[in-house]
Design an enzyme around this catalytic site. Structure first.
Site, mmCIF file in Angstrom:
data_model
loop_
_atom_site.group_PDB
_atom_site.id
_atom_site.type_symbol
_atom_site.label_atom_id
_atom_site.label_comp_id
_atom_site.label_asym_id
_atom_site.label_seq_id
_atom_site.Cartn_x
_atom_site.Cartn_y
_atom_site.Cartn_z
ATOM 1 N N ASN A 7 15.413 35.346 26.480
ATOM 2 C CA ASN A 7 16.752 34.832 26.170
ATOM 3 C C ASN A 7 17.236 35.619 24.959
ATOM 4 O O ASN A 7 16.809 35.367 23.833
ATOM 5 C CB ASN A 7 16.652 33.335 25.868
ATOM 6 C CG ASN A 7 18.009 32.723 25.569
ATOM 7 O OD1 ASN A 7 19.012 33.431 25.454
ATOM 8 N ND2 ASN A 7 18.041 31.408 25.427
ATOM 9 N N ARG A 90 17.796 35.088 30.828
ATOM 10 C CA ARG A 90 18.893 34.129 30.820
ATOM 11 C C ARG A 90 20.177 34.921 30.582
ATOM 12 O O ARG A 90 20.278 35.684 29.623
ATOM 13 C CB ARG A 90 18.713 33.140 29.691
ATOM 14 C CG ARG A 90 19.888 32.210 29.599
ATOM 15 C CD ARG A 90 19.861 31.397 28.336
ATOM 16 N NE ARG A 90 21.000 30.496 28.341
ATOM 17 C CZ ARG A 90 21.625 30.115 27.248
ATOM 18 N NH1 ARG A 90 21.244 30.538 26.067
ATOM 19 N NH2 ARG A 90 22.649 29.295 27.323
ATOM 20 N N HIS A 179 25.103 25.496 31.068
ATOM 21 C CA HIS A 179 23.870 24.682 31.121
ATOM 22 C C HIS A 179 23.387 24.486 32.560
ATOM 23 O O HIS A 179 22.645 23.551 32.848
ATOM 24 C CB HIS A 179 24.061 23.274 30.512
ATOM 25 C CG HIS A 179 24.313 23.255 29.035
ATOM 26 N ND1 HIS A 179 25.191 22.383 28.448
ATOM 27 C CD2 HIS A 179 23.807 24.000 28.026
ATOM 28 C CE1 HIS A 179 25.213 22.580 27.144
ATOM 29 N NE2 HIS A 179 24.378 23.582 26.862
ATOM 30 N N ARG A 240 31.347 21.451 18.054
ATOM 31 C CA ARG A 240 32.523 21.737 18.887
ATOM 32 C C ARG A 240 33.290 20.451 19.169
ATOM 33 O O ARG A 240 32.678 19.398 19.368
ATOM 34 C CB ARG A 240 32.103 22.357 20.229
ATOM 35 C CG ARG A 240 31.494 23.728 20.094
ATOM 36 C CD ARG A 240 31.242 24.314 21.493
ATOM 37 N NE ARG A 240 30.244 25.356 21.412
ATOM 38 C CZ ARG A 240 29.171 25.440 22.184
ATOM 39 N NH1 ARG A 240 28.972 24.556 23.145
ATOM 40 N NH2 ARG A 240 28.313 26.419 22.023
ATOM 41 N N GLU A 383 14.448 25.109 30.815
ATOM 42 C CA GLU A 383 15.206 26.211 31.412
ATOM 43 C C GLU A 383 14.322 27.435 31.634
ATOM 44 O O GLU A 383 14.476 28.160 32.617
ATOM 45 C CB GLU A 383 16.384 26.574 30.494
ATOM 46 C CG GLU A 383 17.470 25.523 30.516
ATOM 47 C CD GLU A 383 18.322 25.493 29.254
ATOM 48 O OE1 GLU A 383 17.786 25.098 28.194
ATOM 49 O OE2 GLU A 383 19.503 25.849 29.323
#
Ligand code: ADP
Length: 404
Positions: A7, A90, A179, A240, A383
């Site tokens: 990643n 990823r 996601h 956020r 993941e």
């Protein structure tokens, strides 16, 4: 088969080495401050931990250091780098080009480059990681696994914004969602917990970490998700804002004398839990302050819970019902307080929480009572494992084809 999962960020790189199909993690680590004289590489393998600080000027150098560690005497998970049979990456944004994981080719790299304008912070680094790996291990097949791919099953009436259609035609302005690898992994664990196949289930998956998104998963397919063209849309997050009125931009820019970039930065980095509490985007700190009586932390927490619960209601409506609600990621897995408050207000759907399982259980589990009409689960996300699985399947298939 040994599969290295990567990643890559702009100045960092996370990795895990898997033995597949056993799904055993042989080592995991992180390289940070890539591009500086003080790069750090920390790793953990079978109880052994290490950390090295050295100049790491680019991603190639970072990967060389990782490979040196994997084959070094004291860690010694590989006898040589040639044992790595495949690399899974990823990749944040696959645009409309990718609805599943794919073996990397020149065309795939071009398509990832074409989506850079949709994910300017992430895709360049993801691509850099693929190219650096090609340099370091040139003959090893690579696979790209996209955060957006799982949501490509959304129907058009769910993924379009109600703006002039020409914006979609000309510029692919639409909702993509993120996601996806986490939602897909967690959904894959549901049948084992509830004893029914995904093809018979309506699932609401709540990935609540620093970034947060919900997905409505009907018969195993994502039909809606809360993040949109960018990860700013949807529920309230650590820093956020999530959903806001787009007209807020003009008003706030004028009143506060902000440039467009400053406003965008405010909505991404200084809003959410952080912006409302004035303390932190880290849920643990907000919960601590709330317990000590901070009004703003309490308000931030209440807004956060409310906005997630509203989306759950919306997705139950979108699917005309819900059989399973699952919680995952840092907050979703670790905050019985948040899960409890959400579920206590979903009794109208037939949710009945088991407080003992919610408060004291560990790891993957059901946290609803046996009588609960809607099953509620906690599922630690993974993941990296999903990326390793996809990589293993695609590369095994490719090798079988080459042999035949
Ligand atoms: P990322 O989106 O960066 O992968 P994570 O999934 O690791 O983030 O989630 C990080 C969030 O999880 C942080 O806000 C952190 O405070 C929160 N978190 C971790 N442990 C707990 C806990 N025990 N209670 C509440 N929140 C927690």
């Amino acid at each position: 088969m040994k599969v290295l999962v990567l990643n890559c960020g702009s100045s960092s790189l996370k990795y895990q080495l898997f033995a597949m199909p056993e799904e055993a993690v042989l080592i995991k680590g992180t390289v940070e401050k890539i591009g500086s004289e003080e790069g750090t590489h920390s790793y953990k393998s079978d109880g052994k931990e290490g950390s090295v600080t050295a100049p790491i000027l680019d991603h190639r150098e970072a990967l060389r250091q990782v490979l040196a560690t994997l084959t070094a005497g004291e860690v010694g998970v590989l006898s040589s780098a040639e044992e790595i049979a495949a690399v899974g990456h990823r990749v944040v944004h696959g645009g409309e080009a990718f609805s599943s994981s794919i073996l990397v080719t020149d065309d795939v790299k071009r398509a990832i480059a074409d989506t850079i304008e949709l994910a300017p912070l992430h895709n360049p680094a993801n691509l850099l990681g693929i190219e650096a790996m090609e340099d370091v291990l040139p003959s090893v097949p690579q696979v790209a696994v996209f955060d957006t791919a799982f949501h490509q099953t959304m129907p058009q009436e769910h993924y379009l914004y109600p703006v002039p259609y020409v914006l979609y035609q000309r510029h692919k302005v639409r909702r993509y969602g993120f996601h996806g690898t986490s939602h897909r992994y967690c959904a894959s664990r549901v049948p084992g917990l509830v004893g029914r196949d995904l093809s018979a289930l309506k699932v609401i998956s709540c990935h609540i970490g620093n970034g947060a998104s919900l997905a409505a998963i009907e018969r195993g397919r994502s039909i809606d998700t809360s993040m949109g063209m960018t990860p700013l849309e949807g529920v309230m997050m650590g820093t956020r804002s999530g959903d806001i009125d787009p007209s807020l931009h003009e008003f706030v820019m004028a009143k506060e004398g902000l440039s467009f970039d400053e406003l965008t930065s405010m909505l991404n980095k200084h809003s959410g839990l952080f912006g409302v509490s004035g303390l932190s985007g880290d849920m643990r700190k907000v919960v601590e302050a709330r317990a000590k009586g901070s009004m703003r932390a309490s308000l931030a927490f209440a807004m956060y819970e409310y906005r997630i619960r509203k989306y759950i209601g919306a997705y139950a409506a979108a699917m005309n019902g819900v059989d399973v609600i699952l919680f995952t990621a840092g907050v979703g897995e670790n905050s019985p307080l948040l899960r409890g408050l959400i579920c206590d207000n979903l009794t109208y759907l037939g949710v009945e929480l088991d407080p003992a399982a919610n408060d004291h259980g560990q790891g993957e589990r059901l946290i609803s009572t046996p009588a609960s009409k809607v099953k509620v689960c906690v599922i630690p996300t993974n993941e990296e494992l999903m990326i390793a699985r996809d990589t293993n399947v695609l590369v095994t298939g490719m090798l079988a084809k080459e042999e035949s």
